[in-house]
Write a protein that holds these residues in place. Sequence first.
Motif, PDB file in Angstrom:
ATOM      1  N   ILE A 128      15.555  -3.280  -0.980  1.00 46.71           N
ATOM      2  CA  ILE A 128      15.337  -2.172  -0.060  1.00 46.71           C
ATOM      3  C   ILE A 128      13.871  -2.090   0.341  1.00 46.71           C
ATOM      4  O   ILE A 128      12.986  -2.561  -0.382  1.00 46.71           O
ATOM      5  N   GLU A 129      13.639  -1.475   1.491  1.00 51.33           N
ATOM      6  CA  GLU A 129      12.284  -1.214   1.966  1.00 51.33           C
ATOM      7  C   GLU A 129      12.204   0.238   2.403  1.00 51.33           C
ATOM      8  O   GLU A 129      12.969   0.680   3.259  1.00 51.33           O
ATOM      9  N   ILE A 130      11.302   0.982   1.803  1.00 46.90           N
ATOM     10  CA  ILE A 130      11.129   2.390   2.140  1.00 46.90           C
ATOM     11  C   ILE A 130       9.656   2.746   1.968  1.00 46.90           C
ATOM     12  O   ILE A 130       9.010   2.299   1.009  1.00 46.90           O
ATOM     13  N   ILE A 134       8.682  -2.600  -0.822  1.00 46.04           N
ATOM     14  CA  ILE A 134       9.891  -3.402  -0.968  1.00 46.04           C
ATOM     15  C   ILE A 134      10.197  -3.572  -2.451  1.00 46.04           C
ATOM     16  O   ILE A 134       9.301  -3.853  -3.256  1.00 46.04           O
ATOM     17  N   GLY A 135      11.449  -3.395  -2.825  1.00 39.95           N
ATOM     18  CA  GLY A 135      11.817  -3.558  -4.227  1.00 39.95           C
ATOM     19  C   GLY A 135      13.283  -3.878  -4.397  1.00 39.95           C
ATOM     20  O   GLY A 135      14.088  -3.688  -3.489  1.00 39.95           O
ATOM     21  N   LYS A 136      13.617  -4.388  -5.580  1.00 37.51           N
ATOM     22  CA  LYS A 136      15.006  -4.669  -5.936  1.00 37.51           C
ATOM     23  C   LYS A 136      15.529  -3.512  -6.782  1.00 37.51           C
ATOM     24  O   LYS A 136      14.937  -3.161  -7.808  1.00 37.51           O
ATOM     25  N   VAL A 137      16.645  -2.923  -6.376  1.00 40.77           N
ATOM     26  CA  VAL A 137      17.207  -1.759  -7.070  1.00 40.77           C
ATOM     27  C   VAL A 137      17.697  -2.168  -8.456  1.00 40.77           C
ATOM     28  O   VAL A 137      18.455  -3.126  -8.595  1.00 40.77           O
ATOM     29  N   THR A 138      17.241  -1.448  -9.469  1.00 38.60           N
ATOM     30  CA  THR A 138      17.661  -1.728 -10.840  1.00 38.60           C
ATOM     31  C   THR A 138      18.551  -0.640 -11.423  1.00 38.60           C
ATOM     32  O   THR A 138      19.317  -0.893 -12.345  1.00 38.60           O
ATOM     33  N   HIS A 139      18.440   0.582 -10.862  1.00 36.86           N
ATOM     34  CA  HIS A 139      19.227   1.693 -11.428  1.00 36.86           C
ATOM     35  C   HIS A 139      19.368   2.798 -10.383  1.00 36.86           C
ATOM     36  O   HIS A 139      18.404   3.129  -9.703  1.00 36.86           O
ATOM     37  N   ALA A 147      13.533   0.961  -8.563  1.00 35.69           N
ATOM     38  CA  ALA A 147      13.469  -0.381  -7.986  1.00 35.69           C
ATOM     39  C   ALA A 147      12.197  -1.053  -8.461  1.00 35.69           C
ATOM     40  O   ALA A 147      11.163  -0.397  -8.625  1.00 35.69           O
ATOM     41  N   ILE A 148      12.269  -2.350  -8.673  1.00 33.98           N
ATOM     42  CA  ILE A 148      11.103  -3.110  -9.123  1.00 33.98           C
ATOM     43  C   ILE A 148      10.554  -3.916  -7.957  1.00 33.98           C
ATOM     44  O   ILE A 148      11.301  -4.519  -7.196  1.00 33.98           O
ATOM     45  N   THR A 149       9.240  -3.894  -7.778  1.00 28.77           N
ATOM     46  CA  THR A 149       8.599  -4.568  -6.656  1.00 28.77           C
ATOM     47  C   THR A 149       8.311  -6.023  -6.997  1.00 28.77           C
ATOM     48  O   THR A 149       8.504  -6.467  -8.136  1.00 28.77           O
ATOM     49  N   ASN A 150       7.801  -6.778  -5.994  1.00 29.58           N
ATOM     50  CA  ASN A 150       7.474  -8.188  -6.211  1.00 29.58           C
ATOM     51  C   ASN A 150       6.392  -8.386  -7.258  1.00 29.58           C
ATOM     52  O   ASN A 150       6.335  -9.430  -7.909  1.00 29.58           O
ATOM     53  N   ASP A 151       5.511  -7.393  -7.405  1.00 27.00           N
ATOM     54  CA  ASP A 151       4.446  -7.511  -8.401  1.00 27.00           C
ATOM     55  C   ASP A 151       4.789  -6.766  -9.695  1.00 27.00           C
ATOM     56  O   ASP A 151       3.906  -6.320 -10.426  1.00 27.00           O
ATOM     57  N   ASP A 152       6.110  -6.638  -9.965  1.00 30.84           N
ATOM     58  CA  ASP A 152       6.616  -6.077 -11.231  1.00 30.84           C
ATOM     59  C   ASP A 152       6.177  -4.642 -11.491  1.00 30.84           C
ATOM     60  O   ASP A 152       5.977  -4.233 -12.636  1.00 30.84           O
ATOM     61  N   LYS A 153       6.038  -3.857 -10.423  1.00 33.04           N
ATOM     62  CA  LYS A 153       5.772  -2.430 -10.564  1.00 33.04           C
ATOM     63  C   LYS A 153       7.054  -1.662 -10.272  1.00 33.04           C
ATOM     64  O   LYS A 153       7.812  -2.035  -9.378  1.00 33.04           O
TER      65      LYS A 153
END
Length: 276
Positions: A128-130, A134-139, A147-153
Amino acid sequence: MEEIKEFLDKEFPLGENIHITPGTILLLLAALLITHFILRSIRLVASRKLREDDKYRFKTVFTFIKYIVFSIVIVVVLNTSGIKMTALFAASTALFVGIGFGMQKLFQDIISGVFILLDRTITVNDIIEIDGKIGKVTHVSLRTTKAITNDDKMLVIPNHKFLSEILYNWTQNNVVTREFVEIGVAYGTDVDLVKALLLGIAIQEKAILNKPDPSVLFEDFGDSALKFKLHFYISDSFNVPLIKSDLRYKIDKVFNENNIKIPFPQRDVYVYSKNE
């Protein structure tokens, strides 16, 4: 027995004309416990044949329903025990108004969370992007989405944002997404060679899918360059910055090997002397 009955019927004042007894408290606890087991049985039976991700979604929404049912049980039990809830609410109007204002955002998040889970606006592993992030939804929970970002935040997003702001879900329709890299070459360059080289690079890149095929578009005649776009499909949108970076490294190397120049804007500057 008389002492127990007397203790259970002993009234404790909660306010003007409002009293509660230990018996009422025990009755309320028993009603909540029975309701809990009934709701739990219903949830287990209803979700038995659901898929794993649907089970999680159903469980989360059912939790919201459970809170509503518990609230109704509390009101009914207290009313049947002789405690007038209207009088209790009237005595606590100022308190409830303050709590209502303070928890307004919380209720917005919870209601938004229910809608998100029901209509599948987002699911776990979606990209998702908001707010430009940008991040991958984890929960996905009732109040927040993580969501976790590309730089693991870790992004912790209040759910009301998904209903009040524009959300880009990169993987809503499919796990495969179409991406592109822009390239500019100097005027006079063999455009057919540029196309062939770009397609060759894309085909050899492991992260790029062969189906659908990558393609090269001659975008425009720019001020200082011929503009091309290399379009390709990937199944790992979360790592698209890394994939594009690798492509640019390879494009620069291959273009140098084939004497293809990537130009940069140039300007002529004229300096006039005051004596002229």
